[in-house]
Enzyme design. Sequence first.
Site, short mmCIF file in Angstrom:
data_model
loop_
_atom_site.label_atom_id
_atom_site.label_comp_id
_atom_site.label_asym_id
_atom_site.label_seq_id
_atom_site.Cartn_x
_atom_site.Cartn_y
_atom_site.Cartn_z
N LYS A 33 39.58 2.80 12.10
CA LYS A 33 38.25 2.18 12.14
C LYS A 33 37.38 2.68 10.99
CE LYS A 33 36.59 5.64 15.43
NZ LYS A 33 36.56 6.00 16.85
N ARG A 117 30.16 6.23 28.64
CA ARG A 117 29.76 5.45 27.46
C ARG A 117 30.35 4.06 27.67
NH1 ARG A 117 31.81 7.18 21.48
NH2 ARG A 117 33.70 6.35 22.40
N TYR A 248 13.92 13.94 -9.75
CA TYR A 248 12.72 13.51 -9.02
C TYR A 248 11.97 14.73 -8.48
CZ TYR A 248 14.16 8.63 -9.06
OH TYR A 248 14.50 7.36 -9.45
N MET A 294 19.93 7.93 -6.09
CA MET A 294 20.71 6.87 -5.44
C MET A 294 22.12 6.78 -6.02
SD MET A 294 19.86 2.81 -5.03
CE MET A 294 18.24 3.07 -4.32
C1 LIG Z 1 37.48 7.13 17.12
C2 LIG Z 1 38.30 7.16 18.34
C3 LIG Z 1 39.46 7.93 18.42
C4 LIG Z 1 39.90 8.89 17.33
O1 LIG Z 1 39.21 10.11 17.46
P1 LIG Z 1 39.55 11.36 16.51
O2 LIG Z 1 38.70 12.44 17.05
O3 LIG Z 1 39.18 10.97 15.13
O4 LIG Z 1 41.01 11.61 16.64
C5 LIG Z 1 40.25 7.79 19.55
N1 LIG Z 1 39.90 6.98 20.57
C6 LIG Z 1 38.76 6.25 20.53
C7 LIG Z 1 38.43 5.39 21.69
C8 LIG Z 1 37.92 6.32 19.44
O5 LIG Z 1 36.78 5.61 19.42
#
Ligand SMILES: *Cc1c(COP(=O)(O)O)cnc(C)c1O
Length: 340
Positions: A33, A117, A248, A294
């Site tokens: 992700k 969550r 700056y 930036m």
């Molecule tokens: C991001 C995520 C992971 C991975 O977590 P790490 O700590 O980077 O290994 C696993 N499961 C879910 C649901 C996540 O959102």
Amino acid sequence: MAYIILNKNSFFNNLDIISKSTKGRDKIALVLKDNAYGHGLLEIASLAKEYGVKKAVARTSKEAEAIYDFFEYILVLAEIPSSKNDKIRYTINDINSIDKFPQGAKVELKVDTGMHRNGISASDLEEAFLKIKDAKLLLEAVFTHHRSSDELTSEWFWQKENFKRVKEESKILSQKYGFSTLRFHSSNSASLFRHDSFDEDMARVGIAAYGCLELPKGLQIDGFKPVLSLWANRISQRELREGERVGYGGDYTAIKDCTIGNYDFGYGDGFMRCCAGIGYKTPDDIELIGRISMDNSTFMSADDKLLIFDDARVVAKYAKTISYEVLTSLKSEISRTIVQ
Ligand SMILES: *Cc1c(COP(=O)(O)O)cnc(C)c1O
């Protein structure tokens, strides 16, 4: 523009450590992700494929489609798709969303075992199974997420017990409502290494694969190597006289005559601005001076190229954040090159 170097040997080294714990490469579900934690989605997907990783976890369908050809299985964590797909599994995060998934879609049910969550309540399990059946979805797995797997408390064990009950009930419900054999998974990186003997169908591993897992003493796992390093090119250099001020606000004042260089990595590229003014030094001990702009920042160096960091955990300490934020802040426009 600054550039990123990805070290293939470090990545494979980390995957070796992970696959020992998962007892097989086919049980690694690599979390890709957010542009593979800033490393570059396609670069990491192709390396993972080369290593023999067959499963991936993405945030959206768009990400999943981009890496479609690299994996046999892709789990999308947070999107209700408009059409079904054979290779992509979609997460049910809320009991009220079940009827919004397209008929025939492969789904995995996320169950809340204590994080509060995403995921349905454990007490709603049977209702969820019924709704999934009514919606004609193909339920393949039930999973959960730990809230404190990287903390030395009993919470991990508490959630593990909660999930154990969920698994038992799910097995009974899957028979009762005619679903096929379910798969189960609960571990992210930190959680994987808390099992004495990991026995689930896969582990969803992100940060450990990228070599930036941080655990408290007592839980620590040795041998991981950061995969990503960030380099910048010098745009200009100048001689600074004692007393002259830089950038700056003129925040930095030269205490003696010196040569400084301005490099093409700024907060617009993902350099956390709060690293300025607190003595940030590169791995080669070169000091960041003045504010971060930036698109550039100034260092006590005139080298053509500068290694800004090679371990996001170090930057995270300066910025009072976590390596995940340092890495995912890196813009996708920065070029990524793989080296051995
Ligand atoms: C991001 C995520 C992971 C991975 O977590 P790490 O700590 O980077 O290994 C696993 N499961 C879910 C649901 C996540 O959102």
